[in-house]
Structures are given as C-alpha cells and as structure tokens.
Design a protein around this motif. Structure first.
Motif, short mmCIF file in Angstrom:
data_model
loop_
_atom_site.label_atom_id
_atom_site.label_comp_id
_atom_site.label_asym_id
_atom_site.label_seq_id
_atom_site.Cartn_x
_atom_site.Cartn_y
_atom_site.Cartn_z
N ILE A 1 -20.79 61.91 146.21
CA ILE A 1 -21.05 62.81 147.34
C ILE A 1 -20.29 62.38 148.60
O ILE A 1 -20.03 63.17 149.48
N GLY A 2 -19.94 61.07 148.69
CA GLY A 2 -19.19 60.59 149.85
C GLY A 2 -19.90 59.52 150.65
O GLY A 2 -19.54 59.26 151.79
N HIS B 1 -18.48 69.47 144.51
CA HIS B 1 -17.42 70.46 144.27
C HIS B 1 -17.17 71.35 145.48
O HIS B 1 -16.28 72.19 145.45
N HIS B 2 -17.96 71.19 146.54
CA HIS B 2 -17.77 71.97 147.77
C HIS B 2 -17.54 71.01 148.92
O HIS B 2 -17.90 69.83 148.86
N GLN B 3 -16.99 71.51 150.02
CA GLN B 3 -16.56 70.62 151.09
C GLN B 3 -17.65 70.22 152.08
O GLN B 3 -17.52 69.23 152.77
N PHE B 4 -18.77 70.96 152.18
CA PHE B 4 -19.77 70.66 153.19
C PHE B 4 -20.79 69.64 152.70
O PHE B 4 -21.22 69.66 151.54
N ARG B 5 -21.19 68.73 153.62
CA ARG B 5 -22.20 67.72 153.34
C ARG B 5 -23.22 67.74 154.47
O ARG B 5 -22.87 67.99 155.63
N ILE B 6 -24.47 67.45 154.14
CA ILE B 6 -25.54 67.42 155.14
C ILE B 6 -26.14 66.02 155.17
O ILE B 6 -26.46 65.44 154.13
N LEU B 7 -26.28 65.48 156.36
CA LEU B 7 -26.91 64.18 156.58
C LEU B 7 -28.27 64.47 157.20
O LEU B 7 -28.36 65.00 158.30
N ARG B 8 -29.35 64.14 156.46
CA ARG B 8 -30.71 64.51 156.87
C ARG B 8 -31.61 63.27 156.86
O ARG B 8 -31.65 62.54 155.88
N MET C 1 -15.91 67.52 153.97
CA MET C 1 -15.11 66.51 153.29
C MET C 1 -13.68 67.02 153.22
O MET C 1 -13.41 68.07 152.64
N ARG C 2 -12.79 66.27 153.84
CA ARG C 2 -11.36 66.62 153.83
C ARG C 2 -10.57 65.48 153.20
O ARG C 2 -11.13 64.43 152.88
N GLN C 3 -9.29 65.68 153.05
CA GLN C 3 -8.43 64.66 152.45
C GLN C 3 -8.49 63.35 153.23
O GLN C 3 -8.45 62.28 152.66
N ASN C 4 -8.63 63.45 154.56
CA ASN C 4 -8.65 62.26 155.41
C ASN C 4 -10.07 61.80 155.72
O ASN C 4 -10.30 61.07 156.67
#
Length: 195
Positions: free
Chosen positions: A12-13, A153-160, A177-180
């Motif tokens: 997830i990152g 598989h999608h670019q958005f992440r939520i920090l809760r 989430m981007r390449q950088n």
C-alpha cells in the motif's frame, strides 16, 4: 516518548510513507531500521524518490537487542522500525512475527521510548481480515494507531487515525501515489467529485 503504529496492507506504500518522512523532517536525527529490505533496496527507493538527508541513518536488523544497542549509540530523536513483525528478541523462543515476539518487542521498544523520550514509528502489517497482524494488545501498548488505506491498484491513499492519546481521531489525510512517491492532496473534493 510517543509510540505510533502505522498499519496497512502489503504494497500500500507504508515503507514509502515513512521513508519520505525520514528524508523530509529537517533538524531531527532519524534512525530507520528495516527488517524487510536491504540497504541497497532502501537506497534504490530513495533514488527513485529523489531524496537525500544527512540527518537520517539506516540499519538493516531484526534483533531487538542489536536495534536497542544502535539506538543507544546513535541517540536519534525519531526511530522508524519497518516492520515490527520482523523484530525478534532472544528472550522468547519463537519465530519472528509470532504473538509472543511481537508483544515482547513492542513492549520493550515502548519502555525504551518512554524512558529516553524517543519518538518511535512502528510499521505493522494488516492480515486478511483487515486487522493489524499480531496480538490485539499491540494496539493497547502504543499511543496512536494510524491506518494507511487504499487500493494498491489505484493512486489514492488515506491516512486515518483510529487511536490517538494526544488528539482527535476524526482527521484524515489523502495522498496520491506517484512515481516520485506520495503527494498530499490539498483539496480532496476537487479530485474525488470530478471523478
């Protein structure tokens, strides 16, 4: 002296999030302990993120005793342990990631953090049921529990925040989430409503 647990599904990152944190907090001595990636893998991620810091130190280690020795030597203000499930102590005769190991390591780290006024960020994995892997007591030991959610598989992440001894749990952060790396979404409504 606070201990913060950041949980999320594999991929997830979480590591990207804390690595970016290690590189962007200026004026703080940070020790990043990885039990999952080698120094070379961390270096390659840092190059991809285009990040560098002279205030961040890196250690690849899973032995709790060795980790605490290096923390004593380096005297960092912030310690990041990625992940708590990889840490193990010689005091327990079970494999890393077991309930006993996770509980004992977290308790020892929490005691050290409180005694020495060191901020500790622990990375924790989420199991198939969507709960933090390891004992439920883990969430009771730490001061704050932060869930990092989203779809790999999608670019958005939520920090809760699901637990916070120091403040509100009603706030959240949205990142892309981007390449950088992860980039904060300052105006989520604009992105979410348009899609």
């Amino acid at each position: 002296g606070s201990v913060i647990l950041i949980g999320g599904e594999p991929g997830i990152g979480k590591s990207t999030l804390v690595l970016q944190l290690a590189f962007t907090l200026k004026g703080k001595k940070i020790l990043y302990v990885s039990g999952e990636e080698s120094l070379q893998q961390i270096r390659l991620r840092a190059i991809r993120l285009k990040m560098n810091s002279r205030e961040s130190f890196f250690l690849c280690e899973t032995s709790l005793e060795a980790i605490l020795t290096v923390i004593d030597q380096q005297q960092p203000e912030i310690v990041i342990i990625d992940s708590i499930q990889t840490a193990s102590t010689d005091l327990i005769e079970s494999s890393p990631g077991s309930v006993a190991q996770v509980r004992e390591c977290t308790t020892a780290i929490q005691k050290y953090a409180k005694k020495n006024q060191v901020v500790v960020l622990l990375i924790g994995h989420i199991n198939k049921e969507g709960n933090l892997a390891g004992p439920k007591v883990l969430e009771h030991i730490v001061d704050a529990v932060i869930q990092f959610e989203g779809d790999a598989h999608h670019q958005f992440r939520i920090l809760r925040s699901t637990k916070n001894r120091f403040g509100s749990t009603s706030e959240l952060g949205i990142f892309e989430m981007r390449q950088n790396g992860l980039v904060e979404i300052a105006n989520p409504s604009e992105h979410l409503i348009s899609k």
